[in-house]
Design a protein around this motif. Structure first.
Motif, PDB file in Angstrom:
ATOM      1  N   ALA A  44     -26.297 -14.266 -17.283  1.00  0.00           N
ATOM      2  CA  ALA A  44     -27.657 -14.459 -16.770  1.00  0.00           C
ATOM      3  C   ALA A  44     -27.917 -15.911 -16.408  1.00  0.00           C
ATOM      4  N   GLY A  45     -27.336 -16.824 -17.129  1.00  0.00           N
ATOM      5  CA  GLY A  45     -27.514 -18.239 -16.818  1.00  0.00           C
ATOM      6  C   GLY A  45     -26.918 -18.614 -15.473  1.00  0.00           C
ATOM      7  N   LYS A  46     -25.758 -18.033 -15.157  1.00  0.00           N
ATOM      8  CA  LYS A  46     -25.121 -18.316 -13.867  1.00  0.00           C
ATOM      9  C   LYS A  46     -25.913 -17.710 -12.713  1.00  0.00           C
ATOM     10  N   VAL A  47     -26.474 -16.524 -12.944  1.00  0.00           N
ATOM     11  CA  VAL A  47     -27.290 -15.886 -11.905  1.00  0.00           C
ATOM     12  C   VAL A  47     -28.541 -16.721 -11.656  1.00  0.00           C
ATOM     13  N   LYS A  48     -29.156 -17.193 -12.712  1.00  0.00           N
ATOM     14  CA  LYS A  48     -30.364 -18.002 -12.581  1.00  0.00           C
ATOM     15  C   LYS A  48     -30.050 -19.328 -11.893  1.00  0.00           C
ATOM     16  N   SER A  49     -28.930 -19.930 -12.235  1.00  0.00           N
ATOM     17  CA  SER A  49     -28.533 -21.192 -11.624  1.00  0.00           C
ATOM     18  C   SER A  49     -28.219 -21.021 -10.143  1.00  0.00           C
ATOM     19  N   SER A  50     -27.503 -19.967  -9.798  1.00  0.00           N
ATOM     20  CA  SER A  50     -27.185 -19.750  -8.387  1.00  0.00           C
ATOM     21  C   SER A  50     -28.444 -19.404  -7.598  1.00  0.00           C
ATOM     22  N   ASP A  51     -29.373 -18.664  -8.190  1.00  0.00           N
ATOM     23  CA  ASP A  51     -30.642 -18.364  -7.528  1.00  0.00           C
ATOM     24  C   ASP A  51     -31.425 -19.646  -7.282  1.00  0.00           C
ATOM     25  N   PHE A  52     -31.361 -20.576  -8.213  1.00  0.00           N
ATOM     26  CA  PHE A  52     -32.032 -21.867  -8.096  1.00  0.00           C
ATOM     27  C   PHE A  52     -31.558 -22.614  -6.851  1.00  0.00           C
ATOM     28  N   GLY A 112     -31.561 -23.977  -0.764  1.00  0.00           N
ATOM     29  CA  GLY A 112     -30.846 -23.960   0.514  1.00  0.00           C
ATOM     30  C   GLY A 112     -31.568 -23.161   1.583  1.00  0.00           C
ATOM     31  N   ILE A 113     -32.059 -21.985   1.224  1.00  0.00           N
ATOM     32  CA  ILE A 113     -32.756 -21.152   2.199  1.00  0.00           C
ATOM     33  C   ILE A 113     -34.050 -21.821   2.646  1.00  0.00           C
ATOM     34  N   GLY A 114     -34.768 -22.430   1.703  1.00  0.00           N
ATOM     35  CA  GLY A 114     -36.002 -23.127   2.063  1.00  0.00           C
ATOM     36  C   GLY A 114     -35.760 -24.256   3.038  1.00  0.00           C
ATOM     37  N   ALA A 143     -41.709 -23.788  -2.605  1.00  0.00           N
ATOM     38  CA  ALA A 143     -42.632 -23.685  -3.748  1.00  0.00           C
ATOM     39  C   ALA A 143     -41.970 -22.923  -4.894  1.00  0.00           C
ATOM     40  N   ASP A 144     -41.233 -21.868  -4.571  1.00  0.00           N
ATOM     41  CA  ASP A 144     -40.506 -21.124  -5.604  1.00  0.00           C
ATOM     42  C   ASP A 144     -39.462 -22.012  -6.258  1.00  0.00           C
ATOM     43  N   PHE A 145     -38.780 -22.833  -5.462  1.00  0.00           N
ATOM     44  CA  PHE A 145     -37.813 -23.780  -6.011  1.00  0.00           C
ATOM     45  C   PHE A 145     -38.501 -24.776  -6.942  1.00  0.00           C
ATOM     46  N   ALA A 146     -39.672 -25.275  -6.536  1.00  0.00           N
ATOM     47  CA  ALA A 146     -40.400 -26.232  -7.368  1.00  0.00           C
ATOM     48  C   ALA A 146     -40.828 -25.594  -8.688  1.00  0.00           C
ATOM     49  N   ILE A 147     -41.249 -24.352  -8.646  1.00  0.00           N
ATOM     50  CA  ILE A 147     -41.645 -23.648  -9.877  1.00  0.00           C
ATOM     51  C   ILE A 147     -40.436 -23.454 -10.782  1.00  0.00           C
ATOM     52  N   MET A 148     -39.299 -23.072 -10.187  1.00  0.00           N
ATOM     53  CA  MET A 148     -38.096 -22.902 -11.000  1.00  0.00           C
ATOM     54  C   MET A 148     -37.635 -24.234 -11.590  1.00  0.00           C
TER      55      MET A 148
END
Length: 99
Positions: free
Chosen positions: A15-23, A28-30, A66-71
């Motif tokens: 789960a940590g790797k999934v959360k990190s890659s999502d971060f 990147g997408i933003g 904004a999602d990146f900033a929240i994360m």
């Protein structure tokens, strides 16, 4: 990411790797959406469909950022919770070393 979240692979991946890659994927997408929107603003022909696409591009890029900033904020808060507080013993200065 969609495959990981929507399939049983999510249970097998850390789960940590999934959360990190999502971060990082969100960042990147933003940035790509923002860059594409800026380029499209400079090259569009003033049609209503293009203006709608520009508005969507900027809204999408700001939401991703904004999602990146929240994360990032949550990640910082989580790391601050893990740090132990430094406690200073006042009596340690007055005690002899061989006691």
């Amino acid at each position: 990411m969609l495959i990981v979240y929507c399939t049983p692979v999510y249970d097998k991946v850390d789960a940590g790797k999934v959360k990190s890659s999502d971060f990082y994927i969100t960042l990147g997408i933003g940035c790509v959406f923002l860059l594409a929107s800026i380029i499209f603003v400079s090259t569009h022909d003033q049609t209503s469909a293009e203006i709608a696409a520009i508005v969507f591009g900027f809204l999408a890029s700001f939401m991703f950022l904004a999602d990146f900033a929240i994360m990032a904020y949550e990640k910082r808060q989580e790391s601050q919770k893990r740090k132990p507080e430094a406690t200073v013993r006042a009596e340690a200065l007055t005690e002899p070393l061989n006691a």
